[in-house]
Design a protein around this motif. Structure first.
Motif, mmCIF file in Angstrom:
data_model
loop_
_atom_site.group_PDB
_atom_site.id
_atom_site.type_symbol
_atom_site.label_atom_id
_atom_site.label_comp_id
_atom_site.label_asym_id
_atom_site.label_seq_id
_atom_site.Cartn_x
_atom_site.Cartn_y
_atom_site.Cartn_z
ATOM 1 N N ILE A 82 0.836 -1.201 0.000
ATOM 2 C CA ILE A 82 0.000 0.000 0.000
ATOM 3 C C ILE A 82 0.870 1.250 0.000
ATOM 4 O O ILE A 82 1.886 1.310 0.683
ATOM 5 C CB ILE A 82 -0.917 0.010 1.237
ATOM 6 C CG1 ILE A 82 -1.791 -1.250 1.264
ATOM 7 C CG2 ILE A 82 -1.768 1.277 1.278
ATOM 8 C CD1 ILE A 82 -2.488 -1.473 2.603
ATOM 9 N N ALA A 83 0.440 2.244 -0.758
ATOM 10 C CA ALA A 83 1.102 3.546 -0.725
ATOM 11 C C ALA A 83 0.052 4.643 -0.774
ATOM 12 O O ALA A 83 -0.903 4.567 -1.553
ATOM 13 C CB ALA A 83 2.083 3.692 -1.887
ATOM 14 N N PHE A 84 0.221 5.626 0.083
ATOM 15 C CA PHE A 84 -0.608 6.832 0.054
ATOM 16 C C PHE A 84 0.272 8.001 -0.358
ATOM 17 O O PHE A 84 1.471 8.023 -0.052
ATOM 18 C CB PHE A 84 -1.183 7.120 1.450
ATOM 19 C CG PHE A 84 -2.523 6.490 1.706
ATOM 20 C CD1 PHE A 84 -3.641 7.275 1.944
ATOM 21 C CD2 PHE A 84 -2.678 5.112 1.732
ATOM 22 C CE1 PHE A 84 -4.882 6.712 2.196
ATOM 23 C CE2 PHE A 84 -3.914 4.528 1.983
ATOM 24 C CZ PHE A 84 -5.021 5.330 2.221
ATOM 25 N N PHE A 85 -0.321 8.962 -1.041
ATOM 26 C CA PHE A 85 0.343 10.229 -1.312
ATOM 27 C C PHE A 85 -0.131 11.229 -0.266
ATOM 28 O O PHE A 85 -1.333 11.267 0.058
ATOM 29 C CB PHE A 85 0.013 10.716 -2.720
ATOM 30 C CG PHE A 85 0.549 9.834 -3.808
ATOM 31 C CD1 PHE A 85 1.812 10.049 -4.332
ATOM 32 C CD2 PHE A 85 -0.192 8.766 -4.290
ATOM 33 C CE1 PHE A 85 2.316 9.224 -5.320
ATOM 34 C CE2 PHE A 85 0.298 7.943 -5.287
ATOM 35 C CZ PHE A 85 1.561 8.161 -5.806
ATOM 36 N N SER A 86 0.776 12.034 0.246
ATOM 37 C CA SER A 86 0.413 12.927 1.355
ATOM 38 C C SER A 86 -0.689 13.906 0.979
ATOM 39 O O SER A 86 -1.454 14.354 1.834
ATOM 40 C CB SER A 86 1.661 13.686 1.838
ATOM 41 O OG SER A 86 2.236 14.450 0.782
ATOM 42 N N GLY A 87 -0.792 14.227 -0.310
ATOM 43 C CA GLY A 87 -1.812 15.176 -0.746
ATOM 44 C C GLY A 87 -3.230 14.743 -0.441
ATOM 45 O O GLY A 87 -4.100 15.582 -0.189
ATOM 46 N N ILE A 88 -3.485 13.436 -0.444
ATOM 47 C CA ILE A 88 -4.850 12.976 -0.191
ATOM 48 C C ILE A 88 -5.248 13.199 1.267
ATOM 49 O O ILE A 88 -6.421 13.395 1.575
ATOM 50 C CB ILE A 88 -5.007 11.486 -0.577
ATOM 51 C CG1 ILE A 88 -6.497 11.145 -0.761
ATOM 52 C CG2 ILE A 88 -4.364 10.554 0.447
ATOM 53 C CD1 ILE A 88 -6.759 9.796 -1.396
ATOM 54 N N LEU A 89 -4.254 13.214 2.162
ATOM 55 C CA LEU A 89 -4.534 13.458 3.577
ATOM 56 C C LEU A 89 -4.757 14.943 3.848
ATOM 57 O O LEU A 89 -5.679 15.321 4.582
ATOM 58 C CB LEU A 89 -3.375 12.948 4.437
ATOM 59 C CG LEU A 89 -3.021 11.466 4.315
ATOM 60 C CD1 LEU A 89 -1.810 11.150 5.189
ATOM 61 C CD2 LEU A 89 -4.203 10.590 4.698
ATOM 62 N N THR A 90 -3.919 15.786 3.238
ATOM 63 C CA THR A 90 -3.966 17.211 3.539
ATOM 64 C C THR A 90 -5.034 17.955 2.737
ATOM 65 O O THR A 90 -5.763 18.787 3.286
ATOM 66 C CB THR A 90 -2.600 17.860 3.283
ATOM 67 O OG1 THR A 90 -2.201 17.613 1.918
ATOM 68 C CG2 THR A 90 -1.545 17.275 4.212
ATOM 69 N N LYS A 91 -5.151 17.655 1.458
ATOM 70 C CA LYS A 91 -6.089 18.398 0.618
ATOM 71 C C LYS A 91 -7.542 18.046 0.898
ATOM 72 O O LYS A 91 -8.439 18.859 0.649
ATOM 73 C CB LYS A 91 -5.771 18.166 -0.860
ATOM 74 C CG LYS A 91 -4.464 18.814 -1.305
ATOM 75 C CD LYS A 91 -4.257 18.675 -2.802
ATOM 76 C CE LYS A 91 -2.980 19.377 -3.242
ATOM 77 N NZ LYS A 91 -2.768 19.284 -4.712
ATOM 78 N N LEU A 92 -7.770 16.817 1.408
ATOM 79 C CA LEU A 92 -9.134 16.406 1.718
ATOM 80 C C LEU A 92 -9.427 16.419 3.216
ATOM 81 O O LEU A 92 -10.562 16.189 3.624
ATOM 82 C CB LEU A 92 -9.414 15.011 1.153
ATOM 83 C CG LEU A 92 -9.331 14.875 -0.362
ATOM 84 C CD1 LEU A 92 -9.689 13.459 -0.793
ATOM 85 C CD2 LEU A 92 -10.232 15.879 -1.069
ATOM 86 N N ASN A 93 -8.399 16.679 4.031
ATOM 87 C CA ASN A 93 -8.582 16.754 5.486
ATOM 88 C C ASN A 93 -9.354 15.535 5.991
ATOM 89 O O ASN A 93 -10.407 15.648 6.624
ATOM 90 C CB ASN A 93 -9.317 18.048 5.864
ATOM 91 C CG ASN A 93 -9.170 18.389 7.336
ATOM 92 O OD1 ASN A 93 -8.228 17.942 8.007
ATOM 93 N ND2 ASN A 93 -10.090 19.188 7.858
ATOM 94 N N LEU A 94 -8.813 14.349 5.714
ATOM 95 C CA LEU A 94 -9.521 13.105 5.956
ATOM 96 C C LEU A 94 -9.582 12.727 7.432
ATOM 97 O O LEU A 94 -8.597 12.839 8.161
ATOM 98 C CB LEU A 94 -8.846 11.958 5.189
ATOM 99 C CG LEU A 94 -8.834 12.053 3.667
ATOM 100 C CD1 LEU A 94 -8.157 10.822 3.079
ATOM 101 C CD2 LEU A 94 -10.241 12.205 3.107
#
Length: 254
Positions: A82-94
């Motif tokens: 699994i890999a996440f890109f940091s943008g998905i955490l910050t830009k969507l405020n998940l």
């Protein structure tokens, strides 16, 4: 034809090479980072239920890593990488529940072997692979000449487009996995609402590979009566006693 074992071995090699190149460019977030620890904690709750959907997953060597990139994206390679890109955490405020929805969805693609099916059906050549490798270059600012070794499954997984049926299956299986792990499946609705709202501000990479829209949300809502009771049981309560789901707003527009 690519067999399961071949795809798994190639996936392992490409994932390792991808992480190596990311580390060389200071794009691999270290394990001590709270964001990585958060992702791995969420995965540790979901992974035990993966074998329900693919018995082979019990023997997978699961890995979870975070890549420092503004891209709003995530993926899970065959074999549980699994890999996440940091943008998905910050830009969507998940929220954690929304992270679990993303993770469950991507894990489901691997469990249902959608990637292998896509690659078997495709007639990808080495030239196409190199183009996909160039996509990895764009994420990390890597010299395209250095990405030839990452031009196989690793790059394909980042930009792979699944069929509508496969996306729907991944949504539903992902809801089930997350609910059994104690994450609120209603977060799947807020996740895609936020995806749509953020995408109206600027194009999101994940929306180019994951069809969105009301039809997707409607399909989740149709399946909610199946998964919400599962989640409620993990909380020792019933559906009618669950409080309304609360997400977090998108960050202010830059």
């Amino acid at each position: 034809m690519r067999t399961k074992s071949t795809v798994n071995e190639q996936s392992k090699l490409q994932y390792t090479q991808l992480l190596t190149e990311a580390k060389q460019k200071n794009a691999l977030v270290p394990p001590s980072d709270p964001r990585v620890q958060r992702l791995r904690a969420i995965a540790s709750r979901i992974v035990p239920y993966a074998a329900r959907w693919n018995p082979a997953a019990a023997d997978w060597k699961w890995e979870v890593n975070l890549l420092n990139s503004d891209q709003v994206n995530a993926f899970c390679m065959p074999g549980g990488r699994i890999a996440f890109f940091s943008g998905i955490l910050t830009k969507l405020n998940l929220t954690d529940d929304e992270v679990a929805m993303v993770m469950g969805h991507e894990i489901s693609h691997a469990l249902r072997e959608h990637a292998r099916k896509r690659m078997v059906e495709s007639s990808a050549t080495s030239a196409v692979g190199k183009l996909l490798g160039a996509g990895v270059s764009a994420y990390f600012g890597i010299d395209p000449r250095l990405t030839d070794t990452v031009a196989g499954i690793g790059a394909q997984m980042i930009s792979l487009k699944f069929s509508r049926g496969e996306e729907t299956e991944a949504d539903i299986v992902g809801l089930d996995l997350a609910a059994r792990a104690g994450f609120d499946p209603r977060a799947g609705i807020t996740l895609w609402q936020k995806m749509g709202a953020a995408g109206s501000r600027q194009p999101l990479e994940i929306l180019s590979t994951h069809p969105g829209g009301e039809s997707r949300i409607n399909e989740m809502n149709r399946n909610m009566p199946l998964v919400l009771p599962v989640y409620a049981r993990t909380k020792g309560t019933t559906v009618d006693k669950l409080p309304p789901y609360q997400s977090m707003p998108l960050p202010p527009k830059a």
